[in-house]
Design a protein around this motif. Structure first.
Motif, PDB file in Angstrom:
ATOM      1  N   MET A   4       0.836  -1.202   0.000  1.00 42.57           N
ATOM      2  CA  MET A   4       0.000   0.000   0.000  1.00 42.57           C
ATOM      3  C   MET A   4       0.876   1.259   0.000  1.00 42.57           C
ATOM      4  N   PHE A   5       1.934   1.265   0.811  1.00 45.94           N
ATOM      5  CA  PHE A   5       2.877   2.384   0.875  1.00 45.94           C
ATOM      6  C   PHE A   5       3.470   2.661  -0.508  1.00 45.94           C
ATOM      7  N   VAL A   6       3.943   1.601  -1.176  1.00 42.28           N
ATOM      8  CA  VAL A   6       4.541   1.736  -2.508  1.00 42.28           C
ATOM      9  C   VAL A   6       3.511   2.278  -3.499  1.00 42.28           C
ATOM     10  N   LEU A   7       2.317   1.746  -3.442  1.00 37.24           N
ATOM     11  CA  LEU A   7       1.243   2.184  -4.335  1.00 37.24           C
ATOM     12  C   LEU A   7       0.974   3.687  -4.169  1.00 37.24           C
ATOM     13  N   VAL A   8       0.828   4.113  -2.926  1.00 39.79           N
ATOM     14  CA  VAL A   8       0.512   5.509  -2.639  1.00 39.79           C
ATOM     15  C   VAL A   8       1.685   6.431  -3.007  1.00 39.79           C
ATOM     16  N   LYS A   9       2.898   6.028  -2.678  1.00 33.06           N
ATOM     17  CA  LYS A   9       4.066   6.899  -2.867  1.00 33.06           C
ATOM     18  C   LYS A   9       4.570   6.942  -4.300  1.00 33.06           C
ATOM     19  N   THR A  10       4.131   6.045  -5.143  1.00 32.62           N
ATOM     20  CA  THR A  10       4.601   6.042  -6.537  1.00 32.62           C
ATOM     21  C   THR A  10       3.527   6.499  -7.512  1.00 32.62           C
ATOM     22  N   LYS A  11       2.385   6.928  -6.995  1.00 34.11           N
ATOM     23  CA  LYS A  11       1.336   7.458  -7.894  1.00 34.11           C
ATOM     24  C   LYS A  11       1.871   8.709  -8.583  1.00 34.11           C
ATOM     25  N   PRO A  12       1.635   8.824  -9.904  1.00 32.51           N
ATOM     26  CA  PRO A  12       2.128  10.019 -10.614  1.00 32.51           C
ATOM     27  C   PRO A  12       1.421  11.285 -10.157  1.00 32.51           C
TER      28      PRO A  12
END
Length: 137
Positions: free
Chosen positions: A129-137
């Motif tokens: 979830m962290f990766v998903l949120v932090k890598t959103k353009p």
């Protein structure tokens, strides 16, 4: 060379939770994130930490118990504590960008046979979830 987001995971002993988180973030997205872990009072890594990671097929290469002192003066985009005790001790780490407090039960003191796999799964879900949120353009 592209810039990687630097993340430091902290728990007290650096024996289980922060090691799991370091290995899981590397496993999940090593192209965009650089993962580190440390302890406020480091001890040896619990052998069950390695077993849980290997069971999931996650590399344990380079994992070792480290003191927070090793990272003094380094810059991190995120400092994530994995237990309430380390959150209290690490509120003012110099060079830290955003501080996040995640609280996971310590599998080393849990008597359930699946404690390590359960904690591994919980941390893995949070990291995805962290990766998903932090890598959103």
């Amino acid at each position: 060379m592209t810039y990687k987001t630097r993340v430091l995971f902290i728990c007290v002993a650096n024996a289980a939770r922060s090691q799991l988180a370091e290995a899981l973030l590397r496993h999940t997205d090593s192209e965009r994130f650089e993962a580190f872990s440390a302890g406020t009072a480091p001890s040896e890594i619990d052998p069950r930490t390695f077993e849980a990671l290997q069971h999931l097929g996650v590399s344990t290469e380079g994992l070792r118990s480290k003191s927070l002192d090793e990272f003094v003066g380094e810059r991190f985009d995120y400092v994530i504590t994995l237990c309430d005790k380390s959150a209290l001790e690490c509120h003012a780490l110099p060079g830290a960008g955003e501080a996040l407090a995640w609280n996971f039960e310590d599998p080393t003191t849990n008597t359930k046979p699946e404690a390590f796999r359960h904690t591994l799964h919980e941390i893995h879900e949070r990291i995805k979830m962290f990766v998903l949120v932090k890598t959103k353009p």
